[in-house]
Design a protein around this motif. Structure first.
Motif, PDB file in Angstrom:
ATOM      1  N   VAL A  85       0.834  -0.866  -0.080  1.00 39.85           N
ATOM      2  CA  VAL A  85       0.255   0.062   0.374  1.00 39.85           C
ATOM      3  C   VAL A  85       0.631   1.062  -0.592  1.00 39.85           C
ATOM      4  N   LEU A  86       0.715   1.918  -0.819  1.00 41.90           N
ATOM      5  CA  LEU A  86       1.006   3.212  -1.076  1.00 41.90           C
ATOM      6  C   LEU A  86       0.900   4.878  -0.709  1.00 41.90           C
ATOM      7  N   PHE A  87       0.704   5.386   0.539  1.00 36.48           N
ATOM      8  CA  PHE A  87      -0.347   6.443   0.613  1.00 36.48           C
ATOM      9  C   PHE A  87       0.534   7.926  -0.001  1.00 36.48           C
ATOM     10  N   LEU A  88       0.073   8.609  -0.957  1.00 36.03           N
ATOM     11  CA  LEU A  88       0.460   9.617  -1.360  1.00 36.03           C
ATOM     12  C   LEU A  88      -0.168  11.302  -0.739  1.00 36.03           C
ATOM     13  N   ASP A  89       0.132  12.237  -0.440  1.00 32.09           N
ATOM     14  CA  ASP A  89      -0.668  13.730  -0.085  1.00 32.09           C
ATOM     15  C   ASP A  89      -0.049  14.723  -1.435  1.00 32.09           C
ATOM     16  N   GLU A  90      -0.656  14.508  -2.195  1.00 32.51           N
ATOM     17  CA  GLU A  90      -0.139  15.830  -2.583  1.00 32.51           C
ATOM     18  C   GLU A  90       0.927  16.030  -3.091  1.00 32.51           C
ATOM     19  N   PRO A  91       1.362  14.358  -4.028  1.00 30.72           N
ATOM     20  CA  PRO A  91       2.873  14.483  -4.091  1.00 30.72           C
ATOM     21  C   PRO A  91       3.076  15.122  -5.555  1.00 30.72           C
ATOM     22  N   CYS A  92       2.099  15.200  -6.343  1.00 31.20           N
ATOM     23  CA  CYS A  92       2.797  17.008  -7.681  1.00 31.20           C
ATOM     24  C   CYS A  92       2.057  18.220  -6.956  1.00 31.20           C
ATOM     25  N   ALA A  93       1.384  18.778  -6.122  1.00 33.57           N
ATOM     26  CA  ALA A  93       0.652  20.310  -6.053  1.00 33.57           C
ATOM     27  C   ALA A  93       2.438  20.859  -6.619  1.00 33.57           C
ATOM     28  N   ASN A  94       3.277  21.011  -6.187  1.00 29.02           N
ATOM     29  CA  ASN A  94       4.146  21.775  -6.553  1.00 29.02           C
ATOM     30  C   ASN A  94       5.018  21.864  -7.959  1.00 29.02           C
TER      31      ASN A  94
END
Length: 237
Positions: A152-161
């Motif tokens: 399982v991979l959790f990603l929090d806004e990885p492309c935001a910037n």
């Protein structure tokens, strides 16, 4: 990769300073797929990810994985919106999670080379990770999470910037990981990205689960007025 795992939340509540910032939330996330978590700022998206990852204390309710809590923790990885770089080389950043798992030295070296090539940093292996560009750091953080094949991979806004090219490269890595069997749960404010990637959507509003549906159903026929307003770009209070 070993068998995938599912998770169930039952009446989960997170309180801070007496106020509920999440919940009560009851839902099930199946063992496969790419879940996109949507909602306006302050909806509880990051808190939900941290609850699932086990780094946010819950005030009420329970989180139940289809495997033991210990195995669930061992098989997860989390990538933050702002990548965290060890003050070491690119090579050492990639090797670190494998060293913790006591992989043989030769296997570590092979996997580090392979992943550096996949993210286009094969010529920067001995460069300090902190000197990389923002896009390169995010790709390195993602590779460091995936190098040990988490379930399982959790990603929090990885492309935001990130710019368009870096976003495309990261989305390609994520799709490849999904195809290889990694379960992905990710927050984003980018509806275009959500449409490209999601197999299912969790829509939060004011800490509550407002809607959960397969991606096509959510984007084409949302069931709640709040979701319809959100997709139109309206301000939701």
């Amino acid at each position: 990769m070993t068998q995938a795992i599912s998770v169930e939340l039952q009446d989960v509540v997170v309180r801070r300073r007496g106020a509920a910032v999440l919940g009560p939330v009851t839902m099930t996330l199946e063992a496969t797929g790419f879940t996109i978590v949507l909602g306006p700022n302050g909806a509880g998206k990051t808190t939900l990810l941290k609850v699932l990852h086990g780094v946010e204390r819950i005030s009420k309710g329970r989180v139940s994985w289809s495997v033991s809590d210990e195995e669930a923790r061992e098989q997860q990885a989390y990538v933050f919106q702002k990548p965290i770089m060890l003050r070491r080389s690119v090579r050492q950043n990639l090797a670190f999670p494998l060293q913790l798992l006591k992989y043989p030295t030769d296997r570590i070296a092979t996997r580090v080379r392979d992943w550096a090539t996949r993210i286009g940093l094969q010529d920067a292996l001995d460069q300090p990770a902190t000197r990389l560009s923002g896009g390169e750091q995010q790709k390195l953080a993602l590779a460091r999470a995936l190098i040990r094949d988490p379930k399982v991979l959790f990603l929090d806004e990885p492309c935001a910037n990130l710019d368009g090219r870096s976003t495309r490269e990261i989305e390609t890595l994520l799709q490849e990981s999904l195809d290889a069997g990694t379960r992905i749960i990710m927050t984003t404010h980018n509806l275009g990205q959500a449409r490209r990637l999601a197999s299912d959507v969790v829509f939060l509003l004011k800490g509550k689960l407002c809607e959960q549906a397969p991606a096509n159903a959510f984007f084409e026929t949302p069931q709640t007025a709040e979701a319809r307003a959100f997709l139109k770009g309206d301000i939701i209070e």
